[in-house]
Design a protein around this motif. Structure first.
Motif, PDB file in Angstrom:
ATOM      1  N   GLY A   1       0.754  -1.242   0.000  1.00  0.00           N
ATOM      2  CA  GLY A   1       0.000   0.000   0.000  1.00  0.00           C
ATOM      3  C   GLY A   1       0.785   1.292   0.000  1.00  0.00           C
ATOM      4  N   TYR A   2       2.049   1.254  -0.401  1.00  0.00           N
ATOM      5  CA  TYR A   2       2.843   2.482  -0.443  1.00  0.00           C
ATOM      6  C   TYR A   2       2.574   3.259  -1.725  1.00  0.00           C
ATOM      7  N   ARG A   3       2.583   4.585  -1.602  1.00  0.00           N
ATOM      8  CA  ARG A   3       2.530   5.455  -2.770  1.00  0.00           C
ATOM      9  C   ARG A   3       3.897   6.091  -2.957  1.00  0.00           C
ATOM     10  N   PHE A   4       4.426   6.013  -4.166  1.00  0.00           N
ATOM     11  CA  PHE A   4       5.738   6.568  -4.481  1.00  0.00           C
ATOM     12  C   PHE A   4       5.591   8.049  -4.818  1.00  0.00           C
ATOM     13  N   ILE A   5       6.487   8.873  -4.286  1.00  0.00           N
ATOM     14  CA  ILE A   5       6.356  10.315  -4.460  1.00  0.00           C
ATOM     15  C   ILE A   5       7.565  10.927  -5.166  1.00  0.00           C
ATOM     16  N   THR A   6       7.357  12.108  -5.720  1.00  0.00           N
ATOM     17  CA  THR A   6       8.398  12.860  -6.410  1.00  0.00           C
ATOM     18  C   THR A   6       9.159  13.720  -5.397  1.00  0.00           C
TER      19      THR A   6
ATOM     20  N   LYS B   1       2.477  20.337   3.801  1.00  0.00           N
ATOM     21  CA  LYS B   1       1.421  19.356   3.579  1.00  0.00           C
ATOM     22  C   LYS B   1       1.503  18.296   4.663  1.00  0.00           C
ATOM     23  N   ALA B   2       0.352  17.867   5.190  1.00  0.00           N
ATOM     24  CA  ALA B   2       0.332  16.891   6.278  1.00  0.00           C
ATOM     25  C   ALA B   2       0.313  15.466   5.735  1.00  0.00           C
ATOM     26  N   LEU B   3       0.926  14.554   6.485  1.00  0.00           N
ATOM     27  CA  LEU B   3       0.939  13.144   6.111  1.00  0.00           C
ATOM     28  C   LEU B   3      -0.391  12.492   6.443  1.00  0.00           C
ATOM     29  N   ASP B   4      -0.894  11.669   5.517  1.00  0.00           N
ATOM     30  CA  ASP B   4      -2.119  10.929   5.797  1.00  0.00           C
ATOM     31  C   ASP B   4      -2.154   9.583   5.085  1.00  0.00           C
ATOM     32  N   GLU B   5      -0.989   9.139   4.557  1.00  0.00           N
ATOM     33  CA  GLU B   5      -0.921   7.850   3.875  1.00  0.00           C
ATOM     34  C   GLU B   5       0.506   7.314   3.932  1.00  0.00           C
ATOM     35  N   LYS B   6       0.692   6.087   3.495  1.00  0.00           N
ATOM     36  CA  LYS B   6       2.023   5.483   3.488  1.00  0.00           C
ATOM     37  C   LYS B   6       2.756   5.917   2.223  1.00  0.00           C
ATOM     38  N   LEU B   7       3.879   6.611   2.428  1.00  0.00           N
ATOM     39  CA  LEU B   7       4.616   7.174   1.313  1.00  0.00           C
ATOM     40  C   LEU B   7       6.046   6.640   1.273  1.00  0.00           C
ATOM     41  N   VAL B   8       6.569   6.497   0.059  1.00  0.00           N
ATOM     42  CA  VAL B   8       7.960   6.095  -0.109  1.00  0.00           C
ATOM     43  C   VAL B   8       8.596   6.977  -1.174  1.00  0.00           C
ATOM     44  N   TRP B   9       9.771   7.474  -0.871  1.00  0.00           N
ATOM     45  CA  TRP B   9      10.544   8.257  -1.848  1.00  0.00           C
ATOM     46  C   TRP B   9      11.734   7.406  -2.284  1.00  0.00           C
ATOM     47  N   LEU B  10      11.807   7.147  -3.570  1.00  0.00           N
ATOM     48  CA  LEU B  10      12.810   6.261  -4.152  1.00  0.00           C
ATOM     49  C   LEU B  10      13.873   7.082  -4.874  1.00  0.00           C
ATOM     50  N   SER B  11      15.142   6.809  -4.582  1.00  0.00           N
ATOM     51  CA  SER B  11      16.210   7.540  -5.269  1.00  0.00           C
ATOM     52  C   SER B  11      17.409   6.637  -5.530  1.00  0.00           C
ATOM     53  N   PHE B  12      18.259   7.092  -6.440  1.00  0.00           N
ATOM     54  CA  PHE B  12      19.481   6.370  -6.821  1.00  0.00           C
ATOM     55  C   PHE B  12      20.610   7.376  -6.955  1.00  0.00           C
ATOM     56  N   ASP B  13      21.779   6.996  -6.507  1.00  0.00           N
ATOM     57  CA  ASP B  13      22.934   7.882  -6.577  1.00  0.00           C
ATOM     58  C   ASP B  13      23.893   7.498  -7.702  1.00  0.00           C
ATOM     59  N   ASP B  14      24.454   8.491  -8.343  1.00  0.00           N
ATOM     60  CA  ASP B  14      25.577   8.410  -9.287  1.00  0.00           C
ATOM     61  C   ASP B  14      25.159   8.486 -10.754  1.00  0.00           C
ATOM     62  N   GLY B  15      24.272   7.572 -11.206  1.00  0.00           N
ATOM     63  CA  GLY B  15      23.898   7.572 -12.618  1.00  0.00           C
ATOM     64  C   GLY B  15      24.398   6.367 -13.375  1.00  0.00           C
ATOM     65  N   TRP B  16      24.341   5.213 -12.749  1.00  0.00           N
ATOM     66  CA  TRP B  16      24.830   3.973 -13.359  1.00  0.00           C
ATOM     67  C   TRP B  16      23.986   3.558 -14.569  1.00  0.00           C
ATOM     68  N   GLU B  17      24.612   2.844 -15.490  1.00  0.00           N
ATOM     69  CA  GLU B  17      23.915   2.332 -16.670  1.00  0.00           C
ATOM     70  C   GLU B  17      22.734   1.454 -16.269  1.00  0.00           C
ATOM     71  N   SER B  18      22.873   0.758 -15.156  1.00  0.00           N
ATOM     72  CA  SER B  18      21.797  -0.118 -14.686  1.00  0.00           C
ATOM     73  C   SER B  18      20.537   0.666 -14.320  1.00  0.00           C
ATOM     74  N   ASN B  19      20.674   1.972 -14.051  1.00  0.00           N
ATOM     75  CA  ASN B  19      19.485   2.781 -13.787  1.00  0.00           C
ATOM     76  C   ASN B  19      18.583   2.816 -15.004  1.00  0.00           C
TER      77      ASN B  19
END
Length: 295
Positions: free
Chosen positions: A51-56, A68-86
């Motif tokens: 039930g997670y929502r991914f955010i910008t 803005k107030a929290l009212d749901e399950k949120l996840v922020w996804l990030s990656f470091d560097d810039g690998w080809e696998s991204n």
């Protein structure tokens, strides 16, 4: 053996995992580097199922700054560097699940096709330093001088290229963050060096994508000091991500955003990583045994 240990720890921590996965009082910020597709997709599927929502990053700022107030399950996804696998492994999963992610790019790596530390590890027996980890501790000027003296990088391209970056930008799913031009240690730079590194990253990314890359910053290697934060504020960055382990409470310091790192282990290990349970457990063991983490 590693998978077996992960399964055992997952079962042991299951009550804690269930409790953590129900929390709506804070944001789960997770990040990776050079990702394989299957472990990443399994983790994303688990988060979606729970039930997670991914955010910008823009949404993250609204919450962390207290607008803005929290009212749901949120996840922020990030990656470091810039690998080809991204591009090869992460991007297809983002499209499949229609979720956003933030990628912090070190633009010299995009131009060269590799990072300076990759070149250093290839020449780890060099007489120019005792250990590769020494390069993270010295002044930026000294590090650059040493890297320039090393034999050329040998191997296939390991970073994304501009065409791939443009495609990811056009998808609307990938948001770009500043990671300096040459993946420098922020606290080992002079004010002038760091500002130039940040500006060059922004200039190159804007040339590639048509958009500024000065909204959010990720401290390369997690290194920073008060000067670094002051420079980011002067350059009008809204946020900065650290490598500190922890959930993101709102409101909190927008320049000290903590994140949990996940890697390429099995699903059980990655879930443990995302809630800080894996790293904390093994760090305590290492501390007890007097073992120090090394580059």
């Amino acid at each position: 053996m590693r998978r077996f240990i992960a399964i055992i720890l997952y079962v042991f921590f299951l009550p804690r995992i269930k409790k953590e996965s129900k929390r709506k009082d804070s944001i789960l910020a997770i990040y990776g580097h050079d990702q394989k597709r299957d472990p990443f997709e399994q983790l994303v599927a688990w988060l979606v199922k729970n039930g997670y929502r991914f955010i910008t990053p823009e949404e993250l700022f609204q919450f962390v700054s207290g607008k803005k107030a929290l009212d749901e399950k949120l996840v922020w996804l990030s990656f470091d560097d810039g690998w080809e696998s991204n591009y090869d492994n992460v991007f297809p999963v983002l499209k499949k699940y229609n979720i956003p992610a933030t990628i912090f790019v070190a633009t010299k790596g995009i131009a060269d096709g590799y990072y300076w530390f990759t070149r250093a590890f290839q020449n780890r027996e060099s007489s120019l330093y005792n250990e590769v980890g020494d390069l993270w501790m010295m002044s930026n000027q000294e590090r650059v001088k040493i890297i320039e003296q090393l034999p050329p990088y040998k191997g296939a391209r390991s970073t994304m290229n501009p065409e791939e970056i443009r495609e990811m930008t056009d998808s609307g799913l990938v948001h770009w963050g500043n990671h300096t031009h040459d993946h420098v240690m922020s606290d080992n730079c002079t004010d002038e060096e760091l500002a130039e590194e940040i500006e060059k990253c922004n200039y190159i990314m804007k040339d590639i994508t048509g958009k500024d890359c000065n909204f959010i910053y990720s401290y390369p290697n997690g290194n920073y000091d008060d000067r670094t934060v002051g420079i980011l504020k002067q350059m009008d960055f809204k946020m900065a991500a650290t490598t500190h382990i922890g959930r993101v409470f709102c409101p909190s310091d927008v320049y000290m955003i903590p994140r949990f790192e996940f890697k390429n282990g099995c699903l059980q290990e990655n879930v443990l990583q995302c809630f800080g349970l894996w790293t904390v457990f093994f760090n305590k063991i290492k501390e007890t045994m007097g073992i120090k983490n090394k580059k």
